[in-house]
Design a protein around this motif. Structure first.
Motif, PDB file in Angstrom:
ATOM      1  N   GLY A 263       8.417   9.811   3.464  1.00 48.76           N
ATOM      2  CA  GLY A 263       7.080  10.129   3.426  1.00 48.76           C
ATOM      3  C   GLY A 263       6.144   9.020   3.412  1.00 48.76           C
ATOM      4  O   GLY A 263       5.200   8.932   2.681  1.00 48.76           O
ATOM      5  N   CYS A 264       6.925   7.810   3.113  1.00 49.40           N
ATOM      6  CA  CYS A 264       5.957   6.551   2.735  1.00 49.40           C
ATOM      7  C   CYS A 264       5.622   6.426   1.460  1.00 49.40           C
ATOM      8  O   CYS A 264       4.931   5.514   1.173  1.00 49.40           O
ATOM      9  N   HIS A 265       4.699   7.390   1.343  1.00 50.27           N
ATOM     10  CA  HIS A 265       3.969   7.408   0.156  1.00 50.27           C
ATOM     11  C   HIS A 265       2.803   8.164  -0.806  1.00 50.27           C
ATOM     12  O   HIS A 265       3.196   9.300  -0.184  1.00 50.27           O
ATOM     13  N   MET A 266       2.878   8.721  -1.617  1.00 54.43           N
ATOM     14  CA  MET A 266       3.105   9.706  -3.219  1.00 54.43           C
ATOM     15  C   MET A 266       2.396   9.303  -3.622  1.00 54.43           C
ATOM     16  O   MET A 266       1.565   7.963  -3.951  1.00 54.43           O
TER      17      MET A 266
ATOM     18  N   ASN B 201      -0.690   0.640  -4.082  1.00 54.05           N
ATOM     19  CA  ASN B 201       0.539  -0.247  -4.512  1.00 54.05           C
ATOM     20  C   ASN B 201       1.482  -0.188  -2.846  1.00 54.05           C
ATOM     21  O   ASN B 201       3.123  -0.444  -3.465  1.00 54.05           O
ATOM     22  N   ASP B 202       0.770   1.026  -2.324  1.00 52.46           N
ATOM     23  CA  ASP B 202       1.787   0.784  -0.449  1.00 52.46           C
ATOM     24  C   ASP B 202       2.070  -0.097   0.128  1.00 52.46           C
ATOM     25  O   ASP B 202       1.061  -1.418   0.181  1.00 52.46           O
ATOM     26  N   ILE B 203       2.954   0.010   1.277  1.00 54.44           N
ATOM     27  CA  ILE B 203       2.788  -1.498   2.041  1.00 54.44           C
ATOM     28  C   ILE B 203       1.602  -1.406   3.273  1.00 54.44           C
ATOM     29  O   ILE B 203       1.807  -1.652   3.783  1.00 54.44           O
ATOM     30  N   MET B 204       0.515  -0.323   3.300  1.00 54.02           N
ATOM     31  CA  MET B 204      -0.418  -0.064   4.413  1.00 54.02           C
ATOM     32  C   MET B 204      -1.387  -0.111   3.924  1.00 54.02           C
ATOM     33  O   MET B 204      -1.348   0.401   2.018  1.00 54.02           O
ATOM     34  N   PRO B 205      -2.947  -0.058   4.040  1.00 53.10           N
ATOM     35  CA  PRO B 205      -4.168  -0.015   3.712  1.00 53.10           C
ATOM     36  C   PRO B 205      -4.159   1.470   3.137  1.00 53.10           C
ATOM     37  O   PRO B 205      -3.714   1.973   4.218  1.00 53.10           O
ATOM     38  N   HIS B 206      -4.801   2.384   2.553  1.00 46.83           N
ATOM     39  CA  HIS B 206      -5.617   3.767   2.598  1.00 46.83           C
ATOM     40  C   HIS B 206      -6.748   3.164   2.312  1.00 46.83           C
ATOM     41  O   HIS B 206      -7.483   3.019   0.871  1.00 46.83           O
ATOM     42  N   LYS B 207      -7.676   3.975   2.346  1.00 45.21           N
ATOM     43  CA  LYS B 207      -9.300   4.354   2.517  1.00 45.21           C
ATOM     44  C   LYS B 207      -9.041   6.431   1.615  1.00 45.21           C
ATOM     45  O   LYS B 207      -8.874   7.116   2.365  1.00 45.21           O
TER      46      LYS B 207
END
Ligand SMILES: [Cu+2]
Length: 138
Positions: free
Chosen positions: A37-40, A67-73
């Motif tokens: 799921g990539c991120h939690m 700390n994911d490997i992609m940006p989050h807004k």
């Protein structure tokens, strides 16, 4: 064996000190990278979850770290309106803080961006999770 009264007093003082420290109120939620799921979300060192519910005291300062490997807004979907400066957490370890001054039920999600270039070879399983966070402020 008996406990000396002075020791009891010291213990009581220590308990009062630690409970007033927690009343000052900070909490940390990390968006962590996951194979599935990539991120939690993760509250403190808690178990990672795509949908997280937490209860906090009013006045708590909530800190988000991406700390994911992609940006989050970070996007607020419900609850007393918050100003969210730095909501666009667009690099590794990007962080933002928000003070939850008002009681209520807050809902958040994130808008993820593309994987950072150095991580495009990292594969995850399943659809990327849509993050949902419910914060009850009492
Ligand atoms: Cu991700």
């Amino acid at each position: 064996m008996s406990i000396k009264p002075t020791l009891l007093l010291t213990l009581a003082a220590a308990l009062v000190a630690s409970s007033s420290a927690s009343a000052a109120g900070t909490a940390a939620i990390t968006i962590s990278h996951q194979m599935r799921g990539c991120h939690m979300w993760q509250l403190g060192n808690g178990a990672p979850k795509p949908s997280l519910s937490v209860t906090l005291k009013s006045g708590t300062v909530l800190r988000f770290v991406n700390n994911d490997i992609m940006p989050h807004k970070l996007i607020q979907q419900a609850g007393p309106r918050l100003a969210l400066p730095h909501a666009n957490m667009s690099h590794m370890s990007a962080a933002m803080m928000v003070k939850l001054a008002h009681k209520g039920i807050y809902r958040f999600t994130t808008k993820p961006g593309e994987d950072y270039k150095q991580f495009t070879s990292m594969k995850t399983t399943g659809e990327d999770s849509v993050l949902r966070l419910l914060v009850r402020v009492k």
